[in-house]
Scaffold this active site. Structure first.
Site, PDB file in Angstrom:
ATOM      1  CG  ASP A   1      -2.104   0.981   1.017  1.00 44.97           C
ATOM      2  OD1 ASP A   1      -2.138   1.680  -0.020  1.00 44.97           O
ATOM      3  OD2 ASP A   1      -2.975   1.052   1.896  1.00 44.97           O
TER       4      ASP A   1
ATOM      5  CG  HIS B   1       1.633   3.790  11.220  1.00 43.39           C
ATOM      6  ND1 HIS B   1       1.980   2.881  12.193  1.00 43.39           N
ATOM      7  CD2 HIS B   1       0.831   3.111  10.349  1.00 43.39           C
ATOM      8  CE1 HIS B   1       1.427   1.717  11.911  1.00 43.39           C
ATOM      9  NE2 HIS B   1       0.717   1.825  10.811  1.00 43.39           N
ATOM     10  N   GLY B   2       0.524   5.198  14.362  1.00 40.96           N
ATOM     11  CA  GLY B   2      -0.748   4.869  14.987  1.00 40.96           C
ATOM     12  C   GLY B   2      -0.510   4.044  16.233  1.00 40.96           C
TER      13      GLY B   2
ATOM     14  N   GLY C   1      -0.807   0.647  16.332  1.00 38.90           N
ATOM     15  CA  GLY C   1      -0.149  -0.612  15.996  1.00 38.90           C
ATOM     16  C   GLY C   1      -0.933  -1.805  16.526  1.00 38.90           C
TER      17      GLY C   1
ATOM     18  CG  HIS D   1      -7.418   2.005   4.181  1.00 45.87           C
ATOM     19  ND1 HIS D   1      -7.252   1.624   2.868  1.00 45.87           N
ATOM     20  CD2 HIS D   1      -6.169   2.000   4.723  1.00 45.87           C
ATOM     21  CE1 HIS D   1      -5.980   1.422   2.622  1.00 45.87           C
ATOM     22  NE2 HIS D   1      -5.298   1.631   3.743  1.00 45.87           N
TER      23      HIS D   1
ATOM     24  CG  MET E   1     -13.049   1.096  15.169  1.00 51.54           C
ATOM     25  SD  MET E   1     -14.263   0.563  13.958  1.00 51.54           S
ATOM     26  CE  MET E   1     -14.649  -1.070  14.554  1.00 51.54           C
TER      27      MET E   1
ATOM     28  CB  ILE F   1     -14.101   8.391   6.335  1.00 53.72           C
ATOM     29  CG1 ILE F   1     -13.493   8.062   4.965  1.00 53.72           C
ATOM     30  CG2 ILE F   1     -14.553   9.861   6.380  1.00 53.72           C
ATOM     31  CD1 ILE F   1     -14.520   8.035   3.845  1.00 53.72           C
ATOM     32  CD  GLU F   2     -11.778   7.707  13.243  1.00 56.79           C
ATOM     33  OE1 GLU F   2     -11.781   6.533  13.671  1.00 56.79           O
ATOM     34  OE2 GLU F   2     -11.064   8.605  13.725  1.00 56.79           O
TER      35      GLU F   2
END
Length: 386
Positions: free
Chosen positions: A56, A315-316, A318, A150, A294, A152-153
């Site tokens: 990706d 990046h987050g 994990g 992936h 989420m 959208i929030e």
């Protein structure tokens, strides 16, 4: 923070490669990936490992604050979620026709970028090595979310400000380029009898046709991914306006950052290839995004330029367990409990994305206070997943 044994093995494998230009930097969200761990920064000299970049290519985040406040949102956010899901294809879906955004100067810029990518596509040298590319599908996937992690929030900051945030990448074309480059690297390794601790760590050397073809396509796919996020932001913005029946303005500039990519950077007085596999650039003053799962908080951050991390951050959160393990451990009822107060899917299809499958984002943030400072803390109230 604890690191799983398989991840430690992968880090060790990478650290022994002769192409390294310095130590591997490990982020606090590190976990097992393909060949190399997700959550690592790999400096290489005159070479790139395609599997370390991943399939990706250019996957990342975009976030922007709006002029809305919490009081502007309805108590039931179902209408907004439904409008977003109508306007932005998710999962394996894509647009019926390529997007042609109209309206603002921003939208005109998006069209120009689409045309520039289209004009460069036919010249990519990697096309002769990766087989047939479904170009019609590729252009229709621009402005679509995909699946997996992936999302959208719609989020609220601590002052009640409303943000739009989303996470996506280069869709099928990035996957095709990534897999093609990984196969090229393995073919090269076999041809030159290169000894590797893991076949997925095969690399391409500067000055070879394979390297040149990959680097050219890599840059193209990273731009495609960034444009995909910008297009989705445009669509989500419009969806929110339609659902609320009012104009919505952005406050300040959007932050759009990759976390799966490679580029040449100067570190310790040398220009080297830096591959961030699940990591974000965090140069001094540079803005970035570190999302939670989420159901957890997310963070807009400013980089501190820590040299030891190659000016990077996580990046987050994990993953702390695989998707299959999460499906075995949790149920739909667990998803309902762990996403209480969030307008989102709560069915069996998202059990693998349950918050408990991820590391504690608060602990991850505490472990990188020397890498970034928090500019805004966000909590989602609506989440759309593929």
């Amino acid at each position: 923070m604890a690191v799983e044994p398989d991840a430690l093995k992968q880090i060790g494998n990478v650290s022994r490669l002769p192409i390294l230009a310095g130590p591997v930097a490990v982020m606090p969200d590190v976990h097992v990936g393909k060949g190399a761990t997700v959550g690592t920064v790999i400096p290489t000299r005159a070479a790139i490992i395609p599997a370390a970049v991943g399939v990706d290519i250019g996957c990342g985040m975009i976030a922007v604050k709006t002029n809305l406040t919490a009081s502007d949102l309805p108590e039931n956010l179902g209408r907004i979620r439904s409008q977003i899901e109508r306007d932005v294809p998710v999962g394996f879906e894509f647009h019926d026709d390529p997007l042609d955004p109209k309206g603002s100067l921003q939208a005109k810029g998006l069209v120009r970028r689409m045309k520039e990518l289209e004009s460069r596509l036919a010249k990519l040298r990697i096309l002769g090595r990766i087989g047939r590319l479904d170009t019609a599908r590729m252009w229709r996937q621009l402005g679509s979310l995909g699946g997996g992690n992936h999302f959208i929030e719609i989020c609220l900051d601590t002052a009640g400000g409303v943000w739009i945030m989303l996470h996506s990448g280069s869709r099928n074309v990035g996957k095709t380029i990534g897999e093609g480059a990984m196969n090229m690297a393995k073919e090269v390794a076999k041809r030159v009898d290169r000894q590797l601790p893991d076949r997925d760590l095969a690399w391409l050397d500067e000055g070879t046709p394979e390297f040149d073809a990959y680097v050219e396509a890599l840059a193209w796919a990273q731009e495609y991914a960034a444009l995909n996020r910008d297009l989705m932001l445009h669509l989500v913005h419009g969806a929110v306006e339609k659902a609320l029946g009012r104009d919505v303005r952005f406050v300040g500039e959007a932050t759009n950052c990759h976390h799966n990519y490679a580029r040449v950077e100067e570190h310790f007085g040398e220009n080297v290839w830096i591959t961030r596999k699940g990591a974000v650039s965090a140069r001094r003053g540079e803005m970035g995004i570190i999302p939670g799962s989420m159901g957890a908080r997310s963070f807009i951050v400013r980089g501190k330029g820590n040299a030891a991390s190659y000016c990077s951050c996580s990046h987050g959160a994990g993953r702390r367990m695989s998707r299959s393990a999460a499906k075995r451990a949790f149920s739909r009822d667990d998803v309902v409990r762990q996403t209480a107060g969030v307008e989102c899917r709560k069915d069996e299809g998202v059990v693998d994305e349950i918050p408990a499958a991820y590391k504690d984002i608060e602990a991850v943030m505490a472990a990188q206070s020397d890498l970034v400072e928090v500019v805004a803390t966000l909590k989602q109230v609506l989440c759309v997943k593929g």
